[in-house]
Enzyme design. Structure first.
Site, PDB file in Angstrom:
ATOM      1  N   CYS A 115       3.747 -35.366  29.901  1.00  0.00           N
ATOM      2  CA  CYS A 115       3.828 -33.839  29.885  1.00  0.00           C
ATOM      3  C   CYS A 115       3.885 -33.542  28.530  1.00  0.00           C
ATOM      4  O   CYS A 115       2.924 -32.658  27.924  1.00  0.00           O
ATOM      5  CB  CYS A 115       4.598 -33.308  30.690  1.00  0.00           C
ATOM      6  SG  CYS A 115       4.209 -33.904  32.566  1.00  0.00           S
ATOM      7  N   ASN A 151      12.622 -29.126  28.558  1.00  0.00           N
ATOM      8  CA  ASN A 151      12.084 -29.650  27.413  1.00  0.00           C
ATOM      9  C   ASN A 151      12.536 -28.806  25.902  1.00  0.00           C
ATOM     10  O   ASN A 151      12.388 -29.287  24.825  1.00  0.00           O
ATOM     11  CB  ASN A 151      10.531 -29.469  27.357  1.00  0.00           C
ATOM     12  CG  ASN A 151      10.026 -30.115  28.878  1.00  0.00           C
ATOM     13  OD1 ASN A 151       9.322 -29.856  29.504  1.00  0.00           O
ATOM     14  ND2 ASN A 151      10.322 -31.404  28.930  1.00  0.00           N
ATOM     15  N   ALA A 209       2.981 -28.145  31.947  1.00  0.00           N
ATOM     16  CA  ALA A 209       4.291 -27.495  31.827  1.00  0.00           C
ATOM     17  C   ALA A 209       4.593 -26.818  32.961  1.00  0.00           C
ATOM     18  O   ALA A 209       3.972 -25.893  33.473  1.00  0.00           O
ATOM     19  CB  ALA A 209       4.289 -26.366  30.633  1.00  0.00           C
ATOM     20  N   ASP A 210       5.700 -27.388  33.750  1.00  0.00           N
ATOM     21  CA  ASP A 210       6.284 -27.110  34.928  1.00  0.00           C
ATOM     22  C   ASP A 210       7.300 -26.136  34.518  1.00  0.00           C
ATOM     23  O   ASP A 210       8.399 -26.442  34.171  1.00  0.00           O
ATOM     24  CB  ASP A 210       7.091 -28.412  35.647  1.00  0.00           C
ATOM     25  CG  ASP A 210       7.763 -27.838  36.915  1.00  0.00           C
ATOM     26  OD1 ASP A 210       8.007 -26.621  37.039  1.00  0.00           O
ATOM     27  OD2 ASP A 210       8.175 -28.740  37.804  1.00  0.00           O
ATOM     28  N   ARG A 218      -2.499 -32.308  41.348  1.00  0.00           N
ATOM     29  CA  ARG A 218      -2.215 -33.588  41.569  1.00  0.00           C
ATOM     30  C   ARG A 218      -1.331 -34.083  42.654  1.00  0.00           C
ATOM     31  O   ARG A 218      -1.552 -34.543  43.476  1.00  0.00           O
ATOM     32  CB  ARG A 218      -1.603 -34.446  40.246  1.00  0.00           C
ATOM     33  CG  ARG A 218      -1.336 -35.830  40.742  1.00  0.00           C
ATOM     34  CD  ARG A 218      -0.806 -36.630  39.207  1.00  0.00           C
ATOM     35  NE  ARG A 218       0.367 -35.700  38.617  1.00  0.00           N
ATOM     36  CZ  ARG A 218       1.396 -35.737  39.413  1.00  0.00           C
ATOM     37  NH1 ARG A 218       1.948 -36.551  40.286  1.00  0.00           N
ATOM     38  NH2 ARG A 218       2.597 -35.014  38.935  1.00  0.00           N
ATOM     39  N   ARG A 264       1.947 -33.929   6.014  1.00  0.00           N
ATOM     40  CA  ARG A 264       1.340 -33.091   7.184  1.00  0.00           C
ATOM     41  C   ARG A 264       1.055 -34.059   8.332  1.00  0.00           C
ATOM     42  O   ARG A 264       0.238 -33.904   9.158  1.00  0.00           O
ATOM     43  CB  ARG A 264      -0.081 -32.471   6.879  1.00  0.00           C
ATOM     44  CG  ARG A 264       0.204 -31.271   5.968  1.00  0.00           C
ATOM     45  CD  ARG A 264      -1.043 -30.501   5.468  1.00  0.00           C
ATOM     46  NE  ARG A 264      -2.257 -31.241   4.902  1.00  0.00           N
ATOM     47  CZ  ARG A 264      -2.274 -31.258   3.472  1.00  0.00           C
ATOM     48  NH1 ARG A 264      -1.631 -30.381   2.658  1.00  0.00           N
ATOM     49  NH2 ARG A 264      -3.088 -31.959   2.926  1.00  0.00           N
TER      50      ARG A 264
END
Length: 264
Positions: A146, A177, A168-169, A21, A126
């Site tokens: 993200c 993160n 994930a960068d 993107r 759960r």
């Protein structure tokens, strides 16, 4: 944090070049998991220095349900600046979805409050899930989530958390993160009178931007240092009453920071 370095190495060795993107280009792999035993130390990357102030304040900002960067700016945190509009607004991003998910009948759901109550009353559930991926509001968000969904799990009086990160960068974002959700796991565990077990990170499109490859290779030359530990100095009345001063990372040693451009 050799686990994280193994992810960098895996992408450099097996990643496929893809467009994205931002127009920057990436090396990308699909599907990867890392596990961190929170009882063995707090998983702050040590092969480059992390700005822990940004990590803590961003999480507190999420927990406030806030979506305007004014709180972050007041506390010296700039990581969301590139996406905010002229008024500092980001649209209905993480904090809004975590704390006030809108329903079709006009109500809002505080997902985090409900999950904390469920952990206390029904720890074997759960359904201990919080999602930021609200399909009906994605087009109003400055940046689509993200880190999209996380789930808690209780066993042997210990709390674990698993995050699903759709994008994930790996060089810039993922160390933040890992630390952010590990911190959240400690906070929820304290509120529910549990010990901590694992933080599990699961990534979808795990990528290195092409202008981060050199930085990743530099990081791989560095030997990881011992992990710090986390001290939480008080137990506030609720998950939403913590302050920055409540947290201390003890014995955090790291190699120097490595600068890299953000892909917007």
């Amino acid at each position: 944090m050799k686990t994280y370095l193994q992810l960098l190495e895996h992408i450099l060795q097996h990643g496929v070049e893809k467009s994205d993107r931002t127009g920057t280009g990436t090396l990308s792999v699909f599907g990867y998991q890392m596990r961190f035993d929170l009882a063995q130390g707090f998983p702050l990357v040590t092969t480059k220095k992390l700005h822990t102030r940004s990590i803590v304040h961003e999480l507190l900002w999420f927990l406030r349900g806030d979506t305007n960067i004014s709180y972050l700016k007041e506390n010296g945190v700039t990581i969301w600046d590139e996406w905010a509009d002229n008024n500092g607004d980001l649209g209905p991003v993480y904090g809004k979805q975590w704390r006030s998910w809108p329903t079709a009948d006009g109500r809002t759901i505080d997902q985090l409050s409900e999950v904390v109550q469920q952990i206390k009353s029904n720890p074997d559930s759960r359904r201990l899930i919080v999602s930021a991926w609200n399909v009906g509001e994605l087009d109003k968000m400055a940046l689509m989530p993200c880190h999209a969904l996380f789930q808690f799990y209780v066993a042997n009086n210990k709390l674990s958390c698993q995050l699903y990160q759709r994008s994930a960068d790996v060089f810039l974002g993922v160390p933040f993160n890992i630390a952010s959700y590990s911190l959240l796991t400690h906070m929820v565990a304290q509120q529910c009178n549990l010990d901590v077990a694992e933080f599990i990170w699961t990534g979808g499109d795990c990528h290195l931007y092409l202008n981060h490859l050199e930085q990743a290779q530099i990081q791989l030359t560095r030997e990881p240092l011992p992990l710090p530990s986390l001290a939480i100095k008080r137990k506030p009345a609720s998950l939403f009453d913590y302050a920055y001063e409540d947290f201390e990372f003890l014995n955090y040693q790291s190699h120097p920071a490595i600068k890299a451009p953000i892909a917007v």
